[in-house]
Design a protein around this motif. Structure first.
Motif, short mmCIF file in Angstrom:
data_model
loop_
_atom_site.label_atom_id
_atom_site.label_comp_id
_atom_site.label_asym_id
_atom_site.label_seq_id
_atom_site.Cartn_x
_atom_site.Cartn_y
_atom_site.Cartn_z
N GLY A 130 41.72 7.95 45.26
CA GLY A 130 40.35 7.51 45.00
C GLY A 130 40.21 6.00 45.04
N ALA A 131 41.18 5.29 44.47
CA ALA A 131 41.12 3.82 44.43
C ALA A 131 41.15 3.23 45.84
CB ALA A 131 42.29 3.28 43.60
N PHE A 132 42.00 3.77 46.71
CA PHE A 132 42.07 3.24 48.08
C PHE A 132 40.83 3.61 48.88
CE2 PHE A 132 46.70 2.58 47.50
CZ PHE A 132 46.77 1.30 48.02
N ALA A 133 40.24 4.77 48.61
CA ALA A 133 39.00 5.13 49.30
C ALA A 133 37.90 4.13 48.96
CB ALA A 133 38.58 6.55 48.91
N LEU A 134 37.81 3.75 47.69
CA LEU A 134 36.82 2.73 47.29
C LEU A 134 37.17 1.37 47.87
CD1 LEU A 134 36.10 3.48 43.51
CD2 LEU A 134 34.55 3.78 45.44
N LEU A 140 30.83 6.43 46.00
CA LEU A 140 31.29 7.26 44.90
C LEU A 140 31.58 8.70 45.33
CD1 LEU A 140 29.04 5.98 41.95
CD2 LEU A 140 31.45 5.48 42.40
N ASN A 141 30.80 9.18 46.30
CA ASN A 141 31.08 10.53 46.81
C ASN A 141 32.44 10.59 47.51
OD1 ASN A 141 28.04 10.42 46.53
ND2 ASN A 141 28.34 12.57 47.12
N ASP A 142 32.74 9.56 48.28
CA ASP A 142 34.04 9.49 48.94
C ASP A 142 35.17 9.37 47.91
OD1 ASP A 142 32.76 9.56 51.42
OD2 ASP A 142 32.59 7.38 51.48
N PHE A 143 34.89 8.61 46.85
CA PHE A 143 35.86 8.47 45.77
C PHE A 143 36.17 9.82 45.14
CE2 PHE A 143 36.46 8.10 41.15
CZ PHE A 143 37.64 7.36 41.11
N ALA A 144 35.10 10.57 44.83
CA ALA A 144 35.29 11.88 44.19
C ALA A 144 36.04 12.84 45.11
CB ALA A 144 33.93 12.47 43.82
N ALA A 145 35.69 12.83 46.40
CA ALA A 145 36.36 13.70 47.36
C ALA A 145 37.83 13.34 47.51
CB ALA A 145 35.66 13.63 48.72
N SER A 146 38.11 12.04 47.57
CA SER A 146 39.48 11.58 47.73
C SER A 146 40.32 11.89 46.50
CB SER A 146 39.49 10.07 48.01
OG SER A 146 40.74 9.66 48.47
N VAL A 147 39.72 11.78 45.32
CA VAL A 147 40.42 12.13 44.07
C VAL A 147 40.81 13.61 44.08
CG1 VAL A 147 40.08 12.50 41.59
CG2 VAL A 147 39.48 10.31 42.62
N LEU A 148 39.87 14.45 44.45
CA LEU A 148 40.13 15.90 44.50
C LEU A 148 41.22 16.24 45.50
CD1 LEU A 148 39.43 18.82 43.75
CD2 LEU A 148 37.63 18.76 45.49
N ILE A 149 41.15 15.64 46.69
CA ILE A 149 42.13 15.93 47.73
C ILE A 149 43.50 15.40 47.33
CG2 ILE A 149 42.79 15.47 50.13
CD1 ILE A 149 39.79 15.34 50.77
N GLY A 150 43.55 14.20 46.76
CA GLY A 150 44.83 13.64 46.32
C GLY A 150 45.51 14.54 45.30
#
Length: 255
Positions: A130-134, A140-150
């Protein structure tokens, strides 16, 4: 020291060297540790040659006798805690003159230890993704998606590791799964930018430590090892890119 005693110490020294190398230690650390262990055991002259996948040791005994053992290393997974424990073991061998039986007991104990806070590892994957996506411009949507996938990719990696130790095969399957999940989150409306989500996930597997160690190895004179690690890092990065690209191509073709 007779040949049998030297063989026992050499076997233990190779166990330590093999675990160090498999845990991501530098080659010169492995060679130095084996040499010190054998010197503490009473073998003054030892020749050690190591690369990322092999350790060969020859001990020179009294009466022009030599004793050679070799060990093959199949997979490397960075484990800094294990490296520290093995370093402490080698110090204890030199300071306390441990017997082969004591050394084997310590090695078995180190091998049986589970990674610290292994339950928190998926959380770490999620936060880093999530941190690297931001960082690379995601919302924030990309952050949430990246957190879930990670979070999911941590368990996918563990599942793959049960079936293969081949890091390139693991990276290909892992990155392809990550690419599919990134595309699916965008299609479902959770994420907005599949490329930025993928970048956050890619950073989990980029071989930064291996690449840095390869440059270090070359600077300290271990040119062969440095070149091998350098090529492995480049190849691994290419496989990761192929996996994410393959996932995107397949989904594009299906839709």
């Amino acid at each position: 020291m007779n040949r049998d005693e030297a063989g026992e110490y050499l076997y233990c020294a190779l166990d330590i060297g093999q675990l160090l190398l498999a845990s991501g230690a530098e080659v010169n650390r492995v060679e130095d540790t084996i040499s010190r262990v054998m010197a503490a055991a009473g073998v003054p002259k030892v020749e050690v040659f190591s690369i990322t996948s092999n350790i060969t040791v020859t001990a020179h005994l009294d009466g022009f006798q030599t004793l050679t053992q070799m060990r093959r290393v199949y997979a490397i997974h960075t484990n800094m805690r294990r490296i520290e424990e093995l370093n402490q073991l080698s110090r204890d061998i030199c300071a306390k003159k441990l017997k082969p039986e004591e050394i084997r007991d310590r090695i078995e104990h180190i091998q049986e230890e589970k990674p610290a806070n292994s339950r928190l590892l998926p959380v770490g994957y999620a936060i880093v993704s999530g941190a690297f996506a931001l960082f690379f411009g995601g919302d924030l949507n990309d952050f949430a998606a990246s957190v879930l996938i990670g979070f999911l990719l941590c368990y996918i990696e563990r599942l793959i590791s049960r079936f293969t130790d081949n890091i390139l095969m693991t990276a290909l399957i892992w990155s392809t799964a990550g690419g599919f999940l990134a595309q699916l989150t965008v299609l479902s409306g959770l994420g907005h930018h599949a490329d930025l989500i993928s970048i956050g996930n890619i950073m989990l597997f980029i071989p930064g430590i291996a690449f840095t160690n390869s440059i270090r190895d070359m600077f300290v004179g271990d040119t062969i090892t440095g070149l091998i690690r350098f090529m492995e890092s480049i190849l691994l990065a290419g496989i990761i890119a192929v996996g994410f690209t393959l996932a995107g191509r397949i989904l594009t073709g299906l839709l």
